[in-house]
Design an enzyme around this catalytic site. Structure first.
Site, short mmCIF file in Angstrom:
data_model
loop_
_atom_site.label_atom_id
_atom_site.label_comp_id
_atom_site.label_asym_id
_atom_site.label_seq_id
_atom_site.Cartn_x
_atom_site.Cartn_y
_atom_site.Cartn_z
N LEU A 19 0.84 -1.21 0.00
CA LEU A 19 0.00 0.00 0.00
C LEU A 19 0.87 1.25 0.00
O LEU A 19 1.93 1.27 0.62
CB LEU A 19 -0.88 0.02 1.26
CG LEU A 19 -1.89 -1.11 1.41
CD1 LEU A 19 -2.55 -1.02 2.79
CD2 LEU A 19 -2.94 -1.05 0.31
N ASP A 67 2.56 -2.78 12.98
CA ASP A 67 1.13 -2.50 12.97
C ASP A 67 0.28 -3.64 13.50
O ASP A 67 -0.91 -3.47 13.76
CB ASP A 67 0.70 -2.12 11.54
CG ASP A 67 1.35 -0.82 11.12
OD1 ASP A 67 1.38 0.10 11.95
OD2 ASP A 67 1.86 -0.74 10.00
N ARG A 133 -6.63 4.55 9.84
CA ARG A 133 -6.47 3.14 10.18
C ARG A 133 -6.92 2.79 11.60
O ARG A 133 -7.01 1.61 11.96
CB ARG A 133 -4.98 2.74 10.05
CG ARG A 133 -4.39 2.97 8.68
CD ARG A 133 -4.92 1.99 7.67
NE ARG A 133 -4.29 2.20 6.36
CZ ARG A 133 -3.09 1.72 6.04
NH1 ARG A 133 -2.39 1.02 6.91
NH2 ARG A 133 -2.59 1.96 4.84
N HIS A 164 0.18 7.44 9.82
CA HIS A 164 0.06 7.05 11.23
C HIS A 164 0.55 8.18 12.14
O HIS A 164 1.39 8.97 11.74
CB HIS A 164 0.94 5.83 11.52
CG HIS A 164 0.42 4.53 10.98
ND1 HIS A 164 1.17 3.70 10.19
CD2 HIS A 164 -0.77 3.91 11.16
CE1 HIS A 164 0.46 2.62 9.89
NE2 HIS A 164 -0.72 2.72 10.47
N CYS A 251 8.14 0.95 11.98
CA CYS A 251 7.26 -0.06 11.35
C CYS A 251 7.91 -1.41 11.21
O CYS A 251 7.22 -2.43 11.15
CB CYS A 251 6.86 0.38 9.95
SG CYS A 251 6.68 2.13 9.73
#
Ligand code: CIR
Length: 256
Positions: A19, A67, A133, A164, A251
């Site tokens: 993504l 995540d 999200r 984020h 991440c």
């Protein structure tokens, strides 16, 4: 920011389908693998044990393990990623956390969504940014899951157009954060010492303090100099390929 363990996952060939908010080119797998290996080596250099998981072809974004869970000293919480293509990544991570933790809890509400990238744990509280999200139901369920461990949750705002909350900030030590000016302007770090990313270097905000090192993406010399001047031991890691998918230092691992 003191950790004995990390979990990381090698990038898969399907990373080309990851993504991204804006398409600025397809990530190159072999370069991503080299950057990832440098990242894992830096974590290990600090003395931590790093569990390195195999690539998951079915999930193009699975390299961004952060995540999928929130890791706290008392236990781990499995997230419910808000991106439909990433929801299944959480179940892939759960068995690994069950091996390493005595207590593993799960966000389970059908309408609850929350990703680890929106959560910043400091020594005094857990900040959670609502984002595309992470929704109110996800934040409420997290609050109820960590309440008996004594954690205080504070909801904050993820800047418009930013993936984020932690895309724009990171914890440097017990009382200091690195943040973009646009995020710090929201007042969410009042009471903390804040080092700003240099103008034009907003993409440097996502770093990790991991034991004695601050891992930061390479290519942001003014922000690097600010961190060095503040006394941090900075390690620059190539991040060009992860950045094409809006990913950064935090991440790429779960840390506990
Ligand atoms: C995504 O859009 O979900 C991935 N391409 C990037 C996730 C980055 N994760 C993070 O900031 N914690």
């Amino acid at each position: 920011f003191r950790f004995t363990h990390a979990i990381s996952r090698r990038p898969s060939a399907s990373i080309t389908d990851g993504l991204r908010a804006v398409d600025v080119g397809t990530p190159d797998l072999s370069l991503f693998e080299r950057h990832h290996a440098d990242y894992v080596a830096a974590l290990r250099e600090t003395g931590a044990e790093v569990v390195l998981l195999d690539p998951l072809e079915a999930y193009p974004d699975a390299v961004f393990v952060e995540d999928t869970a929130l890791c706290l000293p008392e236990g781990a919480i499995i997230m419910r990623p808000g991106a439909p293509s990433r929801l299944g990544e959480a179940a892939e991570m759960a068995p690994h956390l069950r091996q390493l933790y005595r207590e593993v809890r799960e966000i389970s509400g059908a309408d609850a969504y929350i990703e680890g990238g929106d959560i910043l744990t400091t020594e005094r509280e857990i900040l959670v940014g609502r984002s595309a999200r992470t929704n109110a139901a996800g934040i409420a369920e997290l609050q109820s899951l960590v309440a008996d461990w004594g954690y205080q949750l504070r909801e904050v705002i993820t800047p418009e157009g930013v993936l984020h909350f932690k895309t724009d900030c990171s914890l440097l030590d017990g009382q200091t954060v690195l943040a973009t000016e646009r995020l710090a302007a929201s007042g969410c770090f009042d009471g903390y010492a804040v080092i700003h990313t240099a103008p034009g270097e907003e993409a440097a905000a996502n770093t990790i303090r991991f034991n004695d090192l601050v891992l930061m993406p390479a290519g942001f010399p003014q922000t690097r100099d600010r961190l060095v001047q503040a006394g941090y031991a900075v390690r620059e890691i190539g991040n060009s390929e992860a950045a094409k998918l809006d990913g950064g230092m935090s991440c790429l691992s779960l840390r506990f």
